[in-house]
Write an enzyme that holds these catalytic residues in place. Structure first.
Site, short mmCIF file in Angstrom:
data_model
loop_
_atom_site.label_atom_id
_atom_site.label_comp_id
_atom_site.label_asym_id
_atom_site.label_seq_id
_atom_site.Cartn_x
_atom_site.Cartn_y
_atom_site.Cartn_z
N GLY A 1 0.84 -1.19 0.00
CA GLY A 1 0.00 0.00 0.00
C GLY A 1 0.87 1.24 0.00
N GLN B 1 2.96 9.95 1.11
CA GLN B 1 4.30 9.35 1.25
C GLN B 1 5.25 9.76 0.12
OE1 GLN B 1 2.35 5.33 1.95
NE2 GLN B 1 4.22 5.08 3.13
N CYS C 1 5.56 -0.18 7.24
CA CYS C 1 5.23 1.00 6.43
C CYS C 1 6.44 1.35 5.59
CB CYS C 1 4.87 2.17 7.35
SG CYS C 1 4.46 3.69 6.47
N LEU C 2 6.22 1.68 4.32
CA LEU C 2 7.33 2.07 3.46
C LEU C 2 8.02 3.33 3.96
CD1 LEU C 2 5.71 1.33 -0.03
CD2 LEU C 2 7.56 0.04 1.09
N HIS D 1 -4.73 1.84 7.56
CA HIS D 1 -3.35 2.33 7.64
C HIS D 1 -3.11 3.45 6.61
CE1 HIS D 1 1.18 1.49 7.91
NE2 HIS D 1 1.07 2.23 6.81
N GLU D 2 -3.55 3.21 5.37
CA GLU D 2 -3.28 4.18 4.29
C GLU D 2 -4.13 5.45 4.44
OE1 GLU D 2 -0.72 3.68 2.64
OE2 GLU D 2 -0.46 1.54 3.02
N HIS E 1 -2.53 7.89 6.65
CA HIS E 1 -1.48 8.73 6.02
C HIS E 1 -2.06 10.03 5.47
CE1 HIS E 1 2.20 6.37 6.09
NE2 HIS E 1 1.60 5.30 5.59
C1 QAP Z 1 0.82 -0.90 5.08
O1 QAP Z 1 2.95 -1.33 4.25
C2 QAP Z 1 0.42 -2.19 5.73
O2 QAP Z 1 9.71 -2.00 6.55
C3 QAP Z 1 1.65 -1.07 3.84
O3 QAP Z 1 11.62 -2.69 4.82
C4 QAP Z 1 1.37 -3.02 6.33
O4 QAP Z 1 3.60 -1.91 2.21
C5 QAP Z 1 -0.87 -2.57 5.74
C6 QAP Z 1 7.65 -2.49 3.58
C7 QAP Z 1 0.98 -4.21 6.92
C8 QAP Z 1 -1.26 -3.77 6.31
C9 QAP Z 1 -0.33 -4.58 6.89
C10 QAP Z 1 8.02 -2.20 4.88
C11 QAP Z 1 8.63 -2.86 2.69
C12 QAP Z 1 6.27 -2.38 3.13
C13 QAP Z 1 9.35 -2.28 5.28
C14 QAP Z 1 3.90 -1.75 3.37
C15 QAP Z 1 10.33 -2.64 4.36
C16 QAP Z 1 9.97 -2.93 3.07
C17 QAP Z 1 5.26 -1.92 3.90
CO CO Z 2 2.39 3.39 5.63
#
Ligand code: QAP
Ligand code: CO
Length: 168
Positions: A46, A51, A92-93, A134-135, A138
């Protein structure tokens, strides 16, 4: 298409409130395509426009196993269908390398528009319900680390600040 730079916590620009989209033109379409490409490049599920430092109410999500089903949500909102909370290890990215458990309502009705302005609704549970909450946070300047203790948040903050100094 282009891969865009993702802002990282504690960048103050992640705290801005995004404004609604009211023009559904080819520029919007190009932006959502760049967001999808950026999300896949970063191995995310996401990404919110906030971001990438665009303060408009736009999200892209792909919770599919095969990573070939991107969904675009313009002006998203949700209503809680099931108040009961479920725990999920969120990342989270914008907070790379950190995962922590967050509790959120387990079922929500998502209301949003597509790239052409058409309205749609999705009854979401599981990871899509987690992801949309979550999104959407943001877009309101909120991050998953805000749900953690201030001690945990401060630790994440100082570790990321160190990383940023190294690569600056
Ligand atoms: C939000 O998160 C989310 O730390 C999206 O090193 C997360 O895409 C929603 C990511 C979990 C529901 C469940 C994170 C990639 C990606 C990192 C992401 C990383 C590389 C996170
Ligand atoms: Co995020």
């Amino acid at each position: 298409m282009a891969i865009l730079e993702i802002l990282e916590f504690p960048d103050p620009r992640l705290r801005k409130i995004a404004t609604p989209v009211n023009v559904f033109d080819s520029k919007l379409d190009d932006l959502t395509k760049d967001m999808v490409e950026t999300m896949y490049d970063a191995q995310g599920i996401g990404l919110a426009a906030t971001q990438i430092d665009v303060h408009k109410r736009i999200l892209v999500i792909d919770v599919s196993e095969s990573k070939d089903s991107p969904q675009v949500f313009i002006n998203p909102s949700f209503e809680i269908i099931e108040e009961e909370l479920s725990d999920y290890d969120e990342g989270c990215l914008s907070v790379p390398g950190f995962y922590e458990t967050v509790s959120r309502p387990q079922r929500v009705l998502i209301k949003a528009q597509d790239q052409t302005g058409g309205a749609f609704e999705i009854d979401a549970s599981g990871i899509l319900a987690v992801c949309i909450q979550h999104e959407t946070d943001h877009l309101d300047g909120k991050l998953f680390v805000d749900y953690l203790s201030s001690l945990k948040r401060q630790r994440i903050r100082s570790k990321l600040e160190k990383e940023h100094k190294k690569s600056a």
